[in-house]
Each structure stands twice: as structure tokens, then as C-alpha cells.
Design a protein around this motif. Sequence first.
Motif, PDB file in Angstrom:
ATOM      1  N   ARG A  25       5.356   5.698  -0.403  1.00 60.01           N
ATOM      2  CA  ARG A  25       5.893   5.323  -1.735  1.00 60.01           C
ATOM      3  C   ARG A  25       5.346   5.888  -2.876  1.00 60.01           C
ATOM      4  O   ARG A  25       4.183   5.961  -2.844  1.00 60.01           O
ATOM      5  CB  ARG A  25       5.904   3.694  -1.846  1.00 60.01           C
ATOM      6  N   THR A  26       6.171   6.350  -4.027  1.00 66.30           N
ATOM      7  CA  THR A  26       5.537   6.918  -5.187  1.00 66.30           C
ATOM      8  C   THR A  26       5.808   5.753  -6.316  1.00 66.30           C
ATOM      9  O   THR A  26       5.244   6.089  -7.471  1.00 66.30           O
ATOM     10  CB  THR A  26       5.879   8.309  -5.524  1.00 66.30           C
ATOM     11  N   ARG A  27       6.739   4.880  -6.109  1.00 71.15           N
ATOM     12  CA  ARG A  27       6.914   4.076  -7.339  1.00 71.15           C
ATOM     13  C   ARG A  27       5.752   2.813  -7.328  1.00 71.15           C
ATOM     14  O   ARG A  27       5.582   2.518  -6.268  1.00 71.15           O
ATOM     15  CB  ARG A  27       8.394   3.223  -6.832  1.00 71.15           C
ATOM     16  N   GLY A  28       5.239   2.624  -8.426  1.00 73.53           N
ATOM     17  CA  GLY A  28       4.414   1.668  -8.636  1.00 73.53           C
ATOM     18  C   GLY A  28       2.933   1.837  -8.209  1.00 73.53           C
ATOM     19  O   GLY A  28       2.194   1.033  -7.977  1.00 73.53           O
ATOM     20  N   VAL A  29       2.606   3.060  -7.822  1.00 80.21           N
ATOM     21  CA  VAL A  29       1.310   3.488  -7.377  1.00 80.21           C
ATOM     22  C   VAL A  29       0.171   2.948  -8.159  1.00 80.21           C
ATOM     23  O   VAL A  29       0.219   3.363  -9.419  1.00 80.21           O
ATOM     24  CB  VAL A  29       1.155   5.025  -6.763  1.00 80.21           C
ATOM     25  N   ARG A  30      -0.711   2.151  -7.906  1.00 78.34           N
ATOM     26  CA  ARG A  30      -2.030   1.862  -8.674  1.00 78.34           C
ATOM     27  C   ARG A  30      -3.216   2.723  -7.983  1.00 78.34           C
ATOM     28  O   ARG A  30      -3.579   1.992  -6.865  1.00 78.34           O
ATOM     29  CB  ARG A  30      -2.140   0.692  -8.625  1.00 78.34           C
ATOM     30  N   ILE A  31      -3.783   3.789  -8.451  1.00 75.06           N
ATOM     31  CA  ILE A  31      -4.968   4.470  -7.880  1.00 75.06           C
ATOM     32  C   ILE A  31      -5.926   3.435  -8.413  1.00 75.06           C
ATOM     33  O   ILE A  31      -6.454   3.149  -9.440  1.00 75.06           O
ATOM     34  CB  ILE A  31      -5.086   5.627  -8.452  1.00 75.06           C
ATOM     35  N   LEU A  32      -6.812   2.831  -7.320  1.00 75.69           N
ATOM     36  CA  LEU A  32      -8.141   2.106  -7.421  1.00 75.69           C
ATOM     37  C   LEU A  32      -9.074   3.165  -7.643  1.00 75.69           C
ATOM     38  O   LEU A  32      -9.335   4.126  -7.012  1.00 75.69           O
ATOM     39  CB  LEU A  32      -8.308   1.206  -6.220  1.00 75.69           C
ATOM     40  N   THR A  33      -9.976   2.703  -8.683  1.00 76.30           N
ATOM     41  CA  THR A  33     -11.110   3.440  -9.081  1.00 76.30           C
ATOM     42  C   THR A  33     -12.448   3.285  -8.049  1.00 76.30           C
ATOM     43  O   THR A  33     -12.174   2.119  -7.267  1.00 76.30           O
ATOM     44  CB  THR A  33     -11.907   3.080 -10.225  1.00 76.30           C
ATOM     45  N   SER A  34     -13.344   4.008  -7.696  1.00 74.56           N
ATOM     46  CA  SER A  34     -14.536   3.551  -6.771  1.00 74.56           C
ATOM     47  C   SER A  34     -14.930   2.458  -6.910  1.00 74.56           C
ATOM     48  O   SER A  34     -15.402   1.682  -6.150  1.00 74.56           O
ATOM     49  CB  SER A  34     -15.381   4.801  -6.750  1.00 74.56           C
ATOM     50  N   GLU A  35     -15.249   2.004  -8.414  1.00 73.93           N
ATOM     51  CA  GLU A  35     -15.945   0.773  -8.775  1.00 73.93           C
ATOM     52  C   GLU A  35     -14.931  -0.377  -8.344  1.00 73.93           C
ATOM     53  O   GLU A  35     -15.494  -1.386  -7.874  1.00 73.93           O
ATOM     54  CB  GLU A  35     -15.885   0.765 -10.224  1.00 73.93           C
ATOM     55  N   GLU A  36     -13.553  -0.426  -8.531  1.00 69.34           N
ATOM     56  CA  GLU A  36     -12.623  -1.318  -8.008  1.00 69.34           C
ATOM     57  C   GLU A  36     -12.731  -1.197  -6.709  1.00 69.34           C
ATOM     58  O   GLU A  36     -12.734  -2.507  -6.222  1.00 69.34           O
ATOM     59  CB  GLU A  36     -11.034  -1.165  -8.457  1.00 69.34           C
ATOM     60  N   GLY A  62       1.039  -1.182  -0.008  1.00 71.38           N
ATOM     61  CA  GLY A  62       0.037   0.310  -0.229  1.00 71.38           C
ATOM     62  C   GLY A  62       0.734   1.191  -0.093  1.00 71.38           C
ATOM     63  O   GLY A  62       0.159   2.245  -0.197  1.00 71.38           O
ATOM     64  N   GLY A  63       2.231   1.089   0.319  1.00 70.37           N
ATOM     65  CA  GLY A  63       2.944   2.241   0.330  1.00 70.37           C
ATOM     66  C   GLY A  63       2.894   3.214   1.288  1.00 70.37           C
ATOM     67  O   GLY A  63       3.420   4.377   1.225  1.00 70.37           O
ATOM     68  N   ALA A  64       2.233   2.712   2.171  1.00 66.84           N
ATOM     69  CA  ALA A  64       2.214   3.845   3.650  1.00 66.84           C
ATOM     70  C   ALA A  64       3.411   3.775   4.341  1.00 66.84           C
ATOM     71  O   ALA A  64       4.485   3.028   4.078  1.00 66.84           O
ATOM     72  CB  ALA A  64       1.098   2.912   4.674  1.00 66.84           C
ATOM     73  N   ARG A  65       3.763   4.692   5.202  1.00 68.03           N
ATOM     74  CA  ARG A  65       4.919   4.882   5.867  1.00 68.03           C
ATOM     75  C   ARG A  65       5.103   3.669   6.893  1.00 68.03           C
ATOM     76  O   ARG A  65       4.076   2.950   7.214  1.00 68.03           O
ATOM     77  CB  ARG A  65       4.848   6.363   6.719  1.00 68.03           C
ATOM     78  N   GLY A  66       6.425   3.356   7.316  1.00 72.26           N
ATOM     79  CA  GLY A  66       6.523   2.121   7.939  1.00 72.26           C
ATOM     80  C   GLY A  66       6.690   0.824   7.392  1.00 72.26           C
ATOM     81  O   GLY A  66       7.388   0.786   6.345  1.00 72.26           O
ATOM     82  N   THR A  67       6.131  -0.163   7.628  1.00 70.83           N
ATOM     83  CA  THR A  67       6.217  -1.485   7.057  1.00 70.83           C
ATOM     84  C   THR A  67       6.194  -1.385   5.397  1.00 70.83           C
ATOM     85  O   THR A  67       7.123  -1.898   4.853  1.00 70.83           O
ATOM     86  CB  THR A  67       5.401  -2.602   7.730  1.00 70.83           C
ATOM     87  N   GLU A  68       5.143  -0.745   5.055  1.00 74.51           N
ATOM     88  CA  GLU A  68       5.039  -0.748   3.483  1.00 74.51           C
ATOM     89  C   GLU A  68       6.061  -0.141   2.921  1.00 74.51           C
ATOM     90  O   GLU A  68       6.524  -0.715   1.667  1.00 74.51           O
ATOM     91  CB  GLU A  68       3.588  -0.502   3.322  1.00 74.51           C
ATOM     92  N   ALA A  69       6.484   0.967   3.223  1.00 70.92           N
ATOM     93  CA  ALA A  69       7.495   1.734   2.729  1.00 70.92           C
ATOM     94  C   ALA A  69       8.761   0.916   2.704  1.00 70.92           C
ATOM     95  O   ALA A  69       9.557   0.936   1.534  1.00 70.92           O
ATOM     96  CB  ALA A  69       7.689   3.039   3.493  1.00 70.92           C
ATOM     97  N   CYS A  70       9.013   0.189   3.948  1.00 72.60           N
ATOM     98  CA  CYS A  70      10.203  -0.601   3.920  1.00 72.60           C
ATOM     99  C   CYS A  70      10.223  -1.838   3.039  1.00 72.60           C
ATOM    100  O   CYS A  70      11.192  -2.071   2.305  1.00 72.60           O
ATOM    101  CB  CYS A  70      10.628  -1.241   5.425  1.00 72.60           C
ATOM    102  N   PHE A  71       9.128  -2.455   2.920  1.00 75.50           N
ATOM    103  CA  PHE A  71       9.022  -3.583   1.985  1.00 75.50           C
ATOM    104  C   PHE A  71       9.237  -3.119   0.216  1.00 75.50           C
ATOM    105  O   PHE A  71       9.968  -3.617  -0.373  1.00 75.50           O
ATOM    106  CB  PHE A  71       7.535  -4.153   1.965  1.00 75.50           C
ATOM    107  N   GLY A  72       8.566  -1.865   0.249  1.00 79.84           N
ATOM    108  CA  GLY A  72       8.951  -1.094  -1.322  1.00 79.84           C
ATOM    109  C   GLY A  72      10.246  -0.782  -1.393  1.00 79.84           C
ATOM    110  O   GLY A  72      10.885  -1.098  -2.490  1.00 79.84           O
ATOM    111  N   GLU A  73      11.084  -0.338  -0.442  1.00 77.75           N
ATOM    112  CA  GLU A  73      12.295   0.145  -0.525  1.00 77.75           C
ATOM    113  C   GLU A  73      13.553  -1.020  -0.918  1.00 77.75           C
ATOM    114  O   GLU A  73      14.155  -1.174  -1.748  1.00 77.75           O
ATOM    115  CB  GLU A  73      13.128   0.544   0.877  1.00 77.75           C
ATOM    116  N   GLN A  74      13.064  -2.294  -0.223  1.00 75.97           N
ATOM    117  CA  GLN A  74      13.516  -3.672  -0.595  1.00 75.97           C
ATOM    118  C   GLN A  74      13.566  -4.076  -1.630  1.00 75.97           C
ATOM    119  O   GLN A  74      14.193  -4.451  -2.590  1.00 75.97           O
ATOM    120  CB  GLN A  74      13.117  -4.640   0.424  1.00 75.97           C
ATOM    121  N   ALA A  75      11.819  -4.256  -2.087  1.00 77.20           N
ATOM    122  CA  ALA A  75      11.755  -4.557  -3.473  1.00 77.20           C
ATOM    123  C   ALA A  75      12.555  -3.603  -4.592  1.00 77.20           C
ATOM    124  O   ALA A  75      13.060  -4.219  -5.547  1.00 77.20           O
ATOM    125  CB  ALA A  75      10.210  -4.367  -3.853  1.00 77.20           C
ATOM    126  N   GLU A  76      12.710  -2.525  -4.479  1.00 79.23           N
ATOM    127  CA  GLU A  76      13.538  -1.582  -5.538  1.00 79.23           C
ATOM    128  C   GLU A  76      14.942  -2.054  -5.206  1.00 79.23           C
ATOM    129  O   GLU A  76      15.441  -2.098  -6.361  1.00 79.23           O
ATOM    130  CB  GLU A  76      13.129  -0.115  -4.956  1.00 79.23           C
TER     131      GLU A  76
END
Length: 183
Positions: A43-54, A11-25
Amino acid sequence: MNPSECIMYSGGARGTEACFGEQAEKYGLEEVNYSFENHQTERTRGVRILTSEELHLKDVSMTYVSKLMTRKYSSAPIFRKILQSICWQVSSGDQIFVVGTIQGDGTVKGGTGWGAEFAKLCNKPLYVFGQVKNDWFKWEKDRWERVSEPVITSKHFCGTGTRFLEDNGRKAIADLFSRSFGS
């Protein structure tokens, strides 16, 4: 496993998700961070904005979630969207890795707990690094079992968890990637 063939969902949020993203990169994995309109991510890398329908496709009853998790969750629309985006993360991964706190009732603390419970409901391999217990656990046969040094074995996996990442949680994520993709 070739890192360039792997996708880490988060989800790219601060903390754990940002750390997972840093390692992935760092290791050359593709990164998909599910978010939604006007939601702030680190995280701004790989952001996928979900639509309201999704988002609606992953709608959950707040009453059901609260009962399953044995706690009261906010009914605020933004919190619902966060839970929906967590469902997208977990649905996309074949293995789920979480950093957080396993509570006495077997759930994981906070909003992160919904991701872990949803992984259980989907019968996905689920690993949690408990920062307080300083160890990895795997959900096996309706209970948590200690595991030493889990490895990412699926090309599509989810990395999520607490915003309050401690040094031992950060090290656990780095070690997970090192074991899985080489130093």
C-alpha cells in the motif's frame, strides 16, 4: 459511524494489511500505514515512515518476545523494526482486528502473533479471524471466544495479519467493513 471520521492503522504489507487498506479506501476511511526507511509495502496510500527515534520508542526485548510467544524469533535488525512498527499500529488503534491462525497455546502464528500479544498486553479489544477455523474470535478473560459478525465501533482501529491471506480471510475483512460502514 461516519467512515470519513475513522482512521485504520496498519502496515501496508501484502496480504491482510493490503486488504484492510483496500477496504478502508473503498469506504472512505483515512488510512495510516506505519513503515520505516527501505521497507517495502504494497500500500502506498497513507504511508507514515517512522524515524529511528520513533522506532526506538517501541523497542522490545527479543528475548522477552520469544519467551512470551513460546517461539524463537529472528534477531535481525529488520525484524526488530517490523515488531516496533507493529507496536505503533496496535498502540494507535482502540480496537484490533487480525487475520491469522490461532495456535493451541493461544498465541497467533508468525510475526502477526506479536501484534495480537501486544494488544492483549495493552488491554485492547482484540478480534482474530482464524482462517483455518473459518471464524472470528475475541480475546475475553484470558481465552478465545467465538464471536459472530464483529463490528468496528472505534474511530481508530488497527487491521493487521498474515501475508498469506486466503479467500475466506479476504471475505471476512470485506464483510467486517460492510457490517460496520454499510454496503
